[in-house]
Motif scaffolding. Sequence first.
Motif, short mmCIF file in Angstrom:
data_model
loop_
_atom_site.label_atom_id
_atom_site.label_comp_id
_atom_site.label_asym_id
_atom_site.label_seq_id
_atom_site.Cartn_x
_atom_site.Cartn_y
_atom_site.Cartn_z
N ALA A 165 -3.91 -2.57 -2.91
CA ALA A 165 -3.86 -4.05 -2.89
C ALA A 165 -4.77 -4.61 -1.80
O ALA A 165 -5.43 -5.64 -2.01
CB ALA A 165 -2.42 -4.50 -2.68
N HIS A 166 -4.84 -3.94 -0.63
CA HIS A 166 -5.76 -4.41 0.43
C HIS A 166 -7.20 -4.46 -0.12
O HIS A 166 -7.95 -5.38 0.18
CB HIS A 166 -5.71 -3.49 1.64
CG HIS A 166 -4.70 -3.92 2.68
ND1 HIS A 166 -4.69 -5.17 3.26
CD2 HIS A 166 -3.67 -3.24 3.25
CE1 HIS A 166 -3.70 -5.25 4.14
NE2 HIS A 166 -3.06 -4.10 4.16
N VAL A 167 -7.57 -3.46 -0.90
CA VAL A 167 -8.93 -3.42 -1.49
C VAL A 167 -9.10 -4.58 -2.48
O VAL A 167 -10.10 -5.30 -2.46
CB VAL A 167 -9.19 -2.06 -2.19
CG1 VAL A 167 -10.54 -2.05 -2.88
CG2 VAL A 167 -9.09 -0.91 -1.18
N HIS A 179 0.63 -0.25 -5.07
CA HIS A 179 0.32 0.54 -3.88
C HIS A 179 -0.33 -0.40 -2.85
O HIS A 179 -1.35 -1.03 -3.15
CB HIS A 179 -0.65 1.67 -4.28
CG HIS A 179 -0.87 2.70 -3.23
ND1 HIS A 179 -1.53 2.42 -2.05
CD2 HIS A 179 -0.52 4.00 -3.17
CE1 HIS A 179 -1.58 3.52 -1.32
NE2 HIS A 179 -0.97 4.49 -1.98
N HIS A 180 0.26 -0.47 -1.67
CA HIS A 180 -0.18 -1.40 -0.63
C HIS A 180 -1.67 -1.26 -0.27
O HIS A 180 -2.36 -2.26 -0.09
CB HIS A 180 0.70 -1.17 0.60
CG HIS A 180 0.42 -2.09 1.75
ND1 HIS A 180 0.97 -3.34 1.87
CD2 HIS A 180 -0.36 -1.93 2.84
CE1 HIS A 180 0.54 -3.91 2.98
NE2 HIS A 180 -0.27 -3.08 3.60
N MET A 181 -2.15 -0.02 -0.19
CA MET A 181 -3.55 0.18 0.23
C MET A 181 -4.54 -0.21 -0.87
O MET A 181 -5.62 -0.70 -0.60
CB MET A 181 -3.78 1.63 0.68
CG MET A 181 -2.97 2.05 1.88
SD MET A 181 -3.02 0.85 3.23
CE MET A 181 -4.74 0.96 3.71
N THR A 216 -4.68 -9.76 6.54
CA THR A 216 -3.46 -9.13 7.05
C THR A 216 -2.46 -9.02 5.89
O THR A 216 -2.74 -9.47 4.78
CB THR A 216 -2.88 -9.96 8.22
OG1 THR A 216 -2.81 -11.30 7.81
CG2 THR A 216 -3.75 -9.87 9.45
N ASP A 217 -1.30 -8.41 6.14
CA ASP A 217 -0.38 -8.15 5.02
C ASP A 217 0.04 -9.45 4.34
O ASP A 217 0.43 -10.41 5.01
CB ASP A 217 0.85 -7.38 5.54
CG ASP A 217 0.50 -5.94 5.85
OD1 ASP A 217 -0.61 -5.51 5.48
OD2 ASP A 217 1.33 -5.25 6.46
N ASN A 218 -0.04 -9.46 3.01
CA ASN A 218 0.27 -10.67 2.24
C ASN A 218 0.63 -10.27 0.82
O ASN A 218 0.25 -9.20 0.35
CB ASN A 218 -0.95 -11.60 2.24
CG ASN A 218 -2.12 -10.99 1.49
OD1 ASN A 218 -2.24 -11.14 0.28
ND2 ASN A 218 -2.99 -10.25 2.18
N VAL A 250 -9.18 -1.31 6.98
CA VAL A 250 -8.82 -1.03 8.37
C VAL A 250 -7.56 -1.81 8.75
O VAL A 250 -7.59 -3.03 8.88
CB VAL A 250 -9.99 -1.38 9.33
CG1 VAL A 250 -10.90 -0.21 9.53
CG2 VAL A 250 -10.80 -2.59 8.86
N SER A 251 -6.46 -1.08 8.92
CA SER A 251 -5.20 -1.76 9.24
C SER A 251 -4.50 -1.04 10.38
O SER A 251 -5.07 -0.16 11.02
CB SER A 251 -4.31 -1.79 7.99
OG SER A 251 -3.82 -0.50 7.73
N GLY A 252 -3.24 -1.44 10.63
CA GLY A 252 -2.48 -0.82 11.71
C GLY A 252 -2.12 0.62 11.40
O GLY A 252 -1.89 1.42 12.30
#
Length: 346
Positions: A113-115, A109-111, A314-316, A134-136
């Motif tokens: 992964a941000h965490v 899950h992308h979100m 940022t996205d990676n 906090v993203s786009g």
Amino acid sequence: MPTILAIESSCDETSAAVCTDGKMLSNVIASQKIHEQYGGVVPELASRAHMQNIVPVVDVAIKNAGITTAAIDAIAFTQSPGLIGALLVGGQFAKSLALSLNKPLIAVHHMQAHVIANLIDERKPSFPFLCLTVSGGHTQIVLCESPLKMRVIGQTIDDAAGEAFDKTAKMLGLPYPGGPLVDKYAKEGNPNSFKFPEPQIAGLDFSFSGLKTSILYFLNNAGASNVYKEEFTATEEQKNNFIKNNLSDICASVQSRIISILLNKLTKASTQTGIKEICIAGGVSANSGLRNSILKMGEEKGWNVYIPIFEYCTDNAAMIAMTAYYKYLANDFVDISVSSTARAEW
Ligand code: KG4
Ligand code: ZN
């Protein structure tokens, strides 16, 4: 010592990363410039660019890691949320690779992964921690109890923080994505030059649409007022001159309001939960004003603040690889028939 190849393709970045036992060996990111001329991400063009980029990006990620495909133990990919056409490119590629190499597949899950990006660097938060993501497309406060156990305790009810930056930039005539440019001009401006309202939203939720409207009125009135007044409406020339002469101060004032909205809710979340391990994540965490303010607030409030390095904000795919590493340890694999989805609960 699992070695994982991860692929991220949820929006306009094609990325691949390799990690061994949770240590990042490579993280390759191809950004798509094509969207700049359209003032936003065009989904169809994003899918096409992912199609062009995916093979070379994965190839370079494997080479940079100094491994061959024989060393890969699992393939991970971003399953959701995101642009469905973009997600499908990375997802189908990951599935084909898993099938041909006969390796297990991990859906991320992308979100989340941000965490988890906060757990890549050597200096890591201890559990439980709070993460302001906090993203786009998202603005969330996440309470993370363990790598795979987290829940959203506050989120935006309308625009995301990144959208607030990008829409402000658009109104100021700056190219997409405007967030980094607002950040750049804000550095030379006075944040107290202009006052923008703080929304009164209950609990830990956020709202940015009122701020957007007030900036629109403010610019249409050439700075005379940020509430709608017909008699103040400026000519196009007055408006453009006002923006030209005050660009840095407008950027600094708007940025300062976006930051105070974010940090007031984060403070509330810390007080309510008693948690002082504080992380930020997502593209907007690259904002220098937000970084400075959260560090300063951390000193005042006795927080331990963690900010991932820029390429993990940022996205990676490194964040996808790291999340997949924890999923590998938990035996959390998916079947090859799994589908990508634009939205997903978690
Ligand atoms: O996480 P991300 O790369 O992609 C999404 O999943 O949305 O976040 C992209 C967002 C964009 O809105 C962009 O303008 C914003 O992050 N952003 C910034 C900065 N760098 C990127 N916003 C403000 N200041 C920055 N320095
Ligand atoms: Zn993202």
